[in-house]
Motif scaffolding. Sequence first.
Motif, PDB file in Angstrom:
ATOM      1  N   ILE A 169      -6.967   3.069  -7.727  1.00  0.00           N
ATOM      2  CA  ILE A 169      -7.219   3.865  -6.398  1.00  0.00           C
ATOM      3  C   ILE A 169      -6.984   5.656  -6.852  1.00  0.00           C
ATOM      4  O   ILE A 169      -6.097   5.909  -7.277  1.00  0.00           O
ATOM      5  N   SER A 189      -3.094  -2.828  -7.188  1.00  0.00           N
ATOM      6  CA  SER A 189      -3.829  -2.181  -6.257  1.00  0.00           C
ATOM      7  C   SER A 189      -5.311  -2.051  -6.786  1.00  0.00           C
ATOM      8  O   SER A 189      -6.115  -1.316  -6.365  1.00  0.00           O
ATOM      9  N   GLY A 243     -10.716   3.199  -2.094  1.00  0.00           N
ATOM     10  CA  GLY A 243     -10.936   4.337  -2.945  1.00  0.00           C
ATOM     11  C   GLY A 243     -11.883   5.218  -2.252  1.00  0.00           C
ATOM     12  O   GLY A 243     -11.896   6.462  -2.249  1.00  0.00           O
ATOM     13  N   SER A 263     -12.761  -0.581  -7.659  1.00  0.00           N
ATOM     14  CA  SER A 263     -12.894   0.637  -6.484  1.00  0.00           C
ATOM     15  C   SER A 263     -11.430   0.551  -5.753  1.00  0.00           C
ATOM     16  O   SER A 263     -11.193   1.423  -4.910  1.00  0.00           O
ATOM     17  N   GLY A 264     -10.385  -0.661  -6.063  1.00  0.00           N
ATOM     18  CA  GLY A 264      -8.983  -0.211  -5.545  1.00  0.00           C
ATOM     19  C   GLY A 264      -8.816  -0.878  -4.243  1.00  0.00           C
ATOM     20  O   GLY A 264      -9.755  -1.118  -3.391  1.00  0.00           O
ATOM     21  N   GLY A 265      -7.723  -1.443  -3.879  1.00  0.00           N
ATOM     22  CA  GLY A 265      -7.264  -1.983  -2.775  1.00  0.00           C
ATOM     23  C   GLY A 265      -6.088  -2.902  -3.152  1.00  0.00           C
ATOM     24  O   GLY A 265      -6.137  -3.705  -3.985  1.00  0.00           O
ATOM     25  N   THR A 322       0.874  -1.137  -0.108  1.00  0.00           N
ATOM     26  CA  THR A 322       0.050  -0.047   0.087  1.00  0.00           C
ATOM     27  C   THR A 322       0.888   1.339  -0.257  1.00  0.00           C
ATOM     28  O   THR A 322       0.485   2.202  -0.725  1.00  0.00           O
ATOM     29  N   LEU A 334      -2.040   6.996   1.592  1.00  0.00           N
ATOM     30  CA  LEU A 334      -2.612   5.593   1.176  1.00  0.00           C
ATOM     31  C   LEU A 334      -2.580   4.593   2.474  1.00  0.00           C
ATOM     32  O   LEU A 334      -3.763   4.001   2.674  1.00  0.00           O
ATOM     33  N   ASP A 338      -6.079   2.936   3.758  1.00  0.00           N
ATOM     34  CA  ASP A 338      -6.142   1.584   3.862  1.00  0.00           C
ATOM     35  C   ASP A 338      -6.425   0.773   5.077  1.00  0.00           C
ATOM     36  O   ASP A 338      -7.306   0.210   5.436  1.00  0.00           O
ATOM     37  N   THR A 343      -9.638   7.360   0.300  1.00  0.00           N
ATOM     38  CA  THR A 343      -8.825   8.413   0.016  1.00  0.00           C
ATOM     39  C   THR A 343      -9.722   9.666  -0.511  1.00  0.00           C
ATOM     40  O   THR A 343      -9.168  10.814  -0.282  1.00  0.00           O
TER      41      THR A 343
END
Lengths: 369, 431
Positions: free
Chosen positions: A292, A289, A345, A218-220, A94, A326, A330, A348
């Motif tokens: 994001i 990821s 996301g 949507s990120g991660g 991350t 980030l 997270d 953020t």
Amino acid sequence: MKIATRNVKIEQRPDKQPIKGLRKLSMPLILLILSVLLCVVILVAVSFGSTRIPMGTIAQILLNGTGIFHFARGWDPTAEIIIWQVRLPVVIGTALVGAALAVAGVLFQGMLRNPLADPYLMGTSSGAALGAAIAFVLPVDTVYGSFFSLTPLLAFFGAMLTVLFVYSIARSDGHTPIVTLLLAGVVINAVLVALQTLVLTLSPHAQFGLQALFSWLSGGVSVTSWPPIFVVGTIILIGIAFSLALTRVLDAFALGEEGAAHLGLNVERRKFVIIVVGSLLTAAAVSISGLIGFVGLVTPHAMRLLLGPRHRLLLPASALGGAIFLTLADLLARIVIAPAVLPVGIFTALVGAPFFLFLLRSGKRDYRW
Amino acid sequence: METRSSNPPKPSFLVVDGVTFGYGREPLLYDVHLRVQAGEMIGLLGPNGSGKTTLLRLLSGVYSPQQGKIFLEGHDLQQWGRRNIARRIAVVPQELHMPFAFTVEQMVSLGRTPFVNFFGALGARDERIVKDALQAATIESLADRIFNQLSGGERQRVMIAMALAQEPRLLLLDEPTSHLDIKYQIETLELVQFLNRERGVTVIAAMHDLNLAARYFPRLLLFQRGIVADAAPAEVLEPGVLRRVYGVDVQVGILRGAEHISVLPPGSEIAEEDLFGERGPRPLVHVMAGGGTGEMMMRALADAHIPFIAGALNIGDSDHTLALRLASEVITEQPYAPISQLIQKQVRASLAAVKLLIICPMPIGPGNLALLQEAVAAGQRGLPVLLLHTTDIAKRDYTGGEGQQLLDALVRMGAKTVTSVGGAMDIVKQL
């Protein structure tokens, strides 16, 4: 009268000197503070999760890992496995993604002289998303013998190929005008999003693909082992190192392309290098990821508000700031409705936007483009 | 670089040799020749769109000439390389928009960019030069201010200081005073003059204000897609020349108690017919040309000291630039525009006053067909017409025969056809 003016002068001098001295000292100091902050945030992030592990224990476990320290094991052995095998890869990943996106943001904003520029501007996002969509609908899940699953690989190459394609479209007559570059990016983005929808619609696994793609979009950071972190981390660290060598070029680009040329820069060549380095950073980040948002857009702005526009300081500070930002986002995503994990996301944007607006409104510094 | 500069015969500092340039296919500058000695201070004058900025861009190496060469210190500019050019030539733009909040000191230190190494750290020498540049431009007190928050005049000084930090031998300025009020205009030019005199920096500045140009620049270049005049202010700022180039009547003189020439705008609207009134020797010949076809004819007339009127010619036509230099009157139409009613009227007035019309073998298109119609009308009134015939009409008629018909009509009216400029001159001299 003479005495009075003299007094004023004497008073002014010691007033000015320390400010100047502080400013000169402050660059290493600021970077040091940010680095310490990043370490603390990483420790906190590792500490939180399904089972809470005390910070002292984490520090001891990590220091034992260096081989220099040998603390007696007064903790549950599973904690060690959780930290080394589960949490640390995700947290480090991350942080790397945050740093990469923020640096890419600095590069693109500096090169394009555009406040809305973000790492995804030149088609990296849609290229990566198309790559990911293809990976999701393909019947094979992993490529045999590689530790990467297909998704990050296709996302990475999708992003890089798209940027190079956009660049080659925008190039004519040995020049790549910024406006053409931006428009080509927008158009190709639209085309690729359409293709991605087409792929998903026509695919027999559409139902599953859509679900997976939504969570990817949507990120991660979703890694479960170290090797992908090593590969992506190497690319990102090399990319940041290259970016650090470009700081003076970015400063000169603030004068516009012609101004930069008058300062002796080969503008077209430098532009290409910046695009390649920025896209490499973005593609590497996106591959582990997903998409994001906001980090790459807002971190450089926030750092510029706090530290000024010089890229020699702005760029490394943004790298550290993006990593901190980030990692924190997270962390929130993991603990707010634990044990469920929300897409990063969300945070953020939800955390980043108010913070940025606060800076923008409270800053006494003039911040106009 | 040191080995390069050791060739013994010292050539001119800057030589522009037959440079032609255009952004697209249409050329913008024709065959520009210029020699500049080290330490000169040159003002570049010309109407909007005359190509001044383009010439500066060529001189700074941002653009490369399509034909011809530019030599800096005896070597082709294209071979210097961007970085080495930036160590010798600094450019002060007309205006600068900074997207970031750089301080003045940071801006000025950007001027050291061509000198710093790969890692971009400024050495002690660089810092000293930056400090010196701030001092020379007298902006030390602004060092920590944000560039974007300064006034126009202060910004101009910062940009000049930034250029100074490049330690240039040649300073190019693009209309440095056009956004400034009178106080800052003078301050800025005083600064430039100081740099020229005290530091030996060669200066070439594009200027809009003729009066300031006359006051600060010992040598002026009048530009209209090429060099029309190149001399001291007294010679360049001559009412006839200015009228031809700018298309307005001005008065030029020395105000009581002043040292320098002043250019005053016309007091009132001047009647159309007056444009061809009593100004010097009355032109006897009208030349219609275009696309370079009139060059030999106009040079021959000028060599024989025969005053002539040329036109109508479009700005940007190579014949136009040459006519500005050689003709006593030039009837000027906008670039690429067809001949308008107003200009056609001026041509008619001119044809009524001259003794001979020479029509060069110009390409005939819908845009300039009106010229031939005027010629036929004048021929019917009895004006002698001379057709210079070196190219077959069919090859240069883009009107589908209409142009040819008009030329045939002229021949039927008794227009003489000659095949060489010499033949034409024989007839002209009989006037």
